[in-house]
Design a protein around this motif. Structure first.
Motif, mmCIF file in Angstrom:
data_model
loop_
_atom_site.group_PDB
_atom_site.id
_atom_site.type_symbol
_atom_site.label_atom_id
_atom_site.label_comp_id
_atom_site.label_asym_id
_atom_site.label_seq_id
_atom_site.Cartn_x
_atom_site.Cartn_y
_atom_site.Cartn_z
ATOM 1 N N GLY A 22 0.789 -1.225 0.000
ATOM 2 C CA GLY A 22 0.000 0.000 0.000
ATOM 3 C C GLY A 22 0.823 1.277 0.000
ATOM 4 O O GLY A 22 0.324 2.330 0.405
ATOM 5 N N SER A 24 1.895 3.048 -2.621
ATOM 6 C CA SER A 24 1.342 4.018 -3.569
ATOM 7 C C SER A 24 0.005 4.552 -3.067
ATOM 8 O O SER A 24 -0.313 5.724 -3.269
ATOM 9 N N TRP A 40 -1.446 -6.275 -6.871
ATOM 10 C CA TRP A 40 -0.445 -7.286 -7.223
ATOM 11 C C TRP A 40 0.937 -6.716 -6.998
ATOM 12 O O TRP A 40 1.131 -5.505 -7.085
ATOM 13 N N PRO A 41 1.881 -7.589 -6.626
ATOM 14 C CA PRO A 41 3.212 -7.082 -6.314
ATOM 15 C C PRO A 41 3.942 -6.660 -7.582
ATOM 16 O O PRO A 41 3.985 -7.418 -8.545
ATOM 17 N N LYS A 43 3.462 -3.374 -9.033
ATOM 18 C CA LYS A 43 2.730 -2.361 -9.796
ATOM 19 C C LYS A 43 3.617 -1.136 -10.047
ATOM 20 O O LYS A 43 3.637 -0.596 -11.130
#
Ligand SMILES: Nc1nc2c(ncn2[C@@H]2O[C@H](COP(=O)(O)OP(=O)(O)OP(=O)(O)O)[C@@H](O)[C@H]2O)c(=O)[nH]1
Ligand SMILES: [Mg+2]
Lengths: 247, 459, 84
Positions: A22, A24, A40-41, A43
């Motif tokens: 989280g 971003s 998703w990891p 991004k």
């Protein structure tokens, strides 16, 4: 360009953490910007910067790609490593997934080796609550030696406390005293020895203990970076910042 | 401190470090990880209380469906088809409405120009060039993209994307590629340049390059609406049949991705498969309202920005090319003439190939260029979406032409922005050239093959 | 005592990591994810194609291919149960 914190208006706060915790979302909540987020990891693959005002202070915020470790190898993770190790942020927020604390601690401990002004943001608290996970925040803060702020970035929970905590850390009113991991005696001895040498060599801004650890671990990709620190290029960067920030 | 002395000292320290590492047995990482996780375990045990029973069962239940052996792939295909169908069906009306309004305004603009004796060249550049191209991009691109991306973002926010990568990894592995390539392809749907940048999540340089070079086979924002339009023209409607055609063409792109990856990893990018570790985050209920509004607004901005920054200047430039005559034929006509034999061989025509070439700056403008080429050399002067079919038929189009154009659109060379991004990310001209050459070769040969087969079957 | 590769751990079973055999970047990645000796790992589900398998590692769900899985030696400690 954004890789180096020395070129940004200070104070600079870096947002780091494992992928998909989280960062971003928190960045957007604090700055009002619209960085892409996604469940998703991976991004975010490049630095983004923004700013917020708090208590009369304008803080530059840098959203970094997620990383599992500062010793890893993918290009997007290297961006994060370089920023944290050589960008000299005034404070680093490690965004931690409250539902999966144990795994996230790996990165916190590593970052605490590099930077002392660390604040842990325990994000996704809403999800943790829903799953019945309870975290003793004061105890965690005590054990880590750094302030811990529980938050739920998507709902805007905990933002004010985070900003206040950062403000105090930047102003020097709170002194985080990280308690990083101590390794086995053999390794500790080797690190201490090498760190002493490096301390003589390098200027302010390079953490000798961390660099020693990287080098002993055989991570050669940081060597070019260290070289610039030892060449005196960094002092130029320094004056540059001073010129720009002080009118 | 002397400038020369320092690096030498650093050299000394580095060799010391190497010796330390050797003395410690080379397993320094293990020691670090062991110490860190021991502390982490102790700390977590002290501060975290986890309920013994597992809450969030719906998570597991969803995964049971999405990753199930029997249903995993059918659901993927179904979702793909449904998203396309919703996009087609939903975009149909707004697109036609926008087109009608734009056409009406165009009529007024033309009348205004005529009344005020505006020189034909100015009218041509501004109205037939800039205005038509921009409004085409807006009318044709905006509605479908403002529907497609919110849908896609909902799936992304739910956490479905990593499951796709999870399910598809086996196939990527068989092609010598990385499962995370599925994620980079997902990003490529928005924009291939973004897809190329997203390839940074793949650690191994070799597999990253494979993903970079094949990202263009995922139709991006600028090509997707063209596919939708052609599919509607081909099937004579915007129903499930059109959606199936689009899905088929997109799957053809996936097949090309797979095949090219396979060939690359067995030729110039040979090597052992690197490691694969993909975290599957918990499903998170998307914030419906916010996601839909945000994604729709985002996309609207993207399309509008592209319309202004790329389509407008390109429209003016192409109008000039299409209307500057030399020896009785426009420059575009000359180009099309030269390209015509090649175009015919691959089931297209010279104007289509010219449009793809001139559309290098941005895929959005390929179709407007084509129309300008046709219109400048034909009798029709102005055109609504409804007349499109008539125009294309009058130019000798048939089902095969439409199909080939879709295939060529999906498989052809990346746009200029994407190529620049590839150059930046790989830092190599050689790979950038290959990134353009490979798709060109693939697109040409696939279109050639379909055309020859179709002609053999239907003499 | 029989040791298994992680890839041989049946879905629903938990094992305790005894050793990691991988080398280079793969080893580093596995260590970063928390696969150090003593860690409990549970095989949670197979992908639709059967190959990558998702494991519960320190609270996170991580998919590993059989190539990586086979480098992690585990001692099975429990049979099928809830997903934790
Ligand atoms: N329930 C809940 N979800 C959140 C919260 N913060 C973020 N999320 C969700 O978590 C997912 C990941 O968020 P991002 O902000 O993209 O994560 P990131 O850390 O930037 O991820 P990378 O860029 O991949 O490293 C998104 O689906 C968010 O909506 C929160 O406080 N509560
Ligand atoms: Mg992010």
């Amino acid at each position: 360009m954004t890789r180096d914190g020395t070129e940004l208006p200070r104070p600079v706060v870096a947002l780091a953490g494992n992928p998909n915790t989280g960062k971003s979302t928190l960045f957007n909540a604090l700055t009002g910007l619209k960085q892409h987020t996604g469940n998703w990891p991976g991004k975010t693959v490049a630095c983004a910067r923004g700013w917020y005002r708090y208590n009369g202070q304008t803080v530059t915020l840098v959203d970094l790609p997620g990383t599992y470790s500062l010793l890893s190898d993918s290009p997007e993770e290297r961006i994060t490593r370089d920023f944290l190790c050589f960008g000299r942020p005034d404070a680093t927020v490690v965004v931690v997934d409250a539902t999966c604390l144990e795994r996230n601690l790996n990165l916190i401990f590593q970052i605490m080796e590099v930077n002392t002004r660390v604040v842990a943001c325990l994000n996704l608290m809403d999800e943790a609550r829903r799953r019945g996970i309870r975290i003793d925040v004061p105890a965690l803060a005590r054990e880590l030696g750094v302030p811990v702020v529980p938050a739920a970035a998507r709902r805007g929970e905990g933002l004010t406390l985070l900003k206040e905590t950062l403000h105090r850390v930047i102003e020097g009113r709170i002194h985080p005293a990280p308690r990083p991991v101590s390794y086995d005696p053999e390794l500790e001895a080797a690190v201490a020895e090498l760190a002493a040498d490096l301390a003589v060599l390098s200027r302010e801004g390079l953490n000798p203990r961390w660099v020693a650890l990287c080098l002993i671990a055989g991570d050669e990709s940081i060597i070019p970076k260290i070289r610039t620190f030892c060449n005196g290029k960094e002092t130029q960067g320094d004056t540059h910042v001073r010129n720009r920030v002080t009118p | 401190m002397s400038e020369i002395g320092l690096p030498l000292d650093l050299h000394f320290v580095l060799s010391r470090a190497r010796k330390c590492g050797e003395r410690l047995g080379g397993d320094v990482h293990d020691r670090i990880a062991a110490a860190v996780y021991k502390r982490a375990e102790m700390l977590a045990a002290r501060v975290v209380q986890t309920p013994s029973e597992r809450a969030g069962e719906w998570d597991a239940r969803l995964d049971d469906i999405f990753t199930s052996r029997a249903l995993g792939y059918p659901i993927m295909l179904l979702l793909l088809g449904m998203v396309f169908w919703l996009t087609l069906a939903g975009a149909n009306v707004p697109s036609e409405l926008l087109a009608a309004v734009f056409l009406d305004v165009e009529g007024r603009l033309t009348a205004f120009c005529a009344a005020h004796a505006v020189p034909p060249v100015v009218h041509g550049i501004l109205v037939e060039g800039v205005y038509r191209t921009v409004t085409w991009v807006v009318a044709v691109m905006l509605p479908p993209m403002a529907i497609f991306f919110p849908l896609f973002t909902l799936l992304e926010d739910l956490g479905y994307l990593p499951r796709v990568a999870f399910n598809l990894d086996r196939f990527f592995k068989a092609a010598g590629a990385h499962g995370k390539q599925a994620l980079t392809m997902g990003m490529g749907l928005g924009c291939n340049a973004a897809g190329v940048v997203a390839c940074r999540i793949i650690e191994s340089p070799r597999e990253r390059l494979v993903a970079t070079l094949t990202n263009v086979f995922t139709p991006c924002n600028g090509r997707f609406p063209t596919l939708l339009l052609l599919a509607s023209l081909l099937t004579g409607g915007s129903g499930p049949a059109a959606a199936a055609v689009v899905a088929g063409v997109v799957l053809l792109g996936v097949a090309a991705t797979w095949t090219v990856s396979f060939v690359l990893t067995r030729s110039c990018l040979r090597g052992l498969p690197s490691s694969f570790a993909l975290e599957l985050p918990p499903y998170r209920p998307p914030q419906w309202g916010r996601v839909i509004v945000r994604a729709a607004c985002d996309r609207t901005l993207v399309v509008l920005r592209r319309a202004v920054t790329v389509a407008a200047p390109a429209g003016a430039a192409v109008w000039l090319v299409a209307n500057t005559h030399w020896g009785g034929v426009s420059l575009l006509g000359h180009l099309a003439g030269v390209l015509d034999p090649l175009g015919r061989a691959i089931g297209l025509d010279g104007f289509i190939v010219a449009a793809f070439l001139l559309g290098l700056p941005a895929n959005e403008i390929v179709f407007p260029i084509l129309l300008m080429g046709y219109l400048a050399t034909g009798s029709m002067v102005e055109i609504g979406l409804g007349d499109l079919r008539t125009l294309l038929l009058s130019r000798g189009w048939n089902g095969l032409t439409a199909l080939n154009m879709m295939v060529f659109s999906v498989l052809h060379f990346p746009c200029a922005t994407t190529l620049l991004t590839i150059l930046k990310e790989t830092g190599s001209c050689r790979w950038t050239v290959l990134a353009a050459a490979i798709p060109t070769l693939v697109a040409t040969s696939v279109c050639f093959a379909t055309t020859q087969v179709a002609r053999a079957l239907n003499p | 005592m029989t040791l298994f590769g992680l890839h041989e751990l049946p879905v629903g079973c938990t094992g305790e990591v005894v050793a990691v055999r991988a080398t280079g970047p793969t080893r580093r990645r596995l260590l970063d994810l928390g696969l150090v000796p003593g860690t409990r790992v549970k095989a949670v589900r197979k992908s639709a194609a059967g190959d990558p398998v998702a494991f519960r590692i320190r609270g996170a769900l991580v998919a590993l291919r059989r190539e990586e899985g086979s480098t992690v030696l585990v001692r099975p400690i429990s049979m099928p149960g809830g997903d934790r």
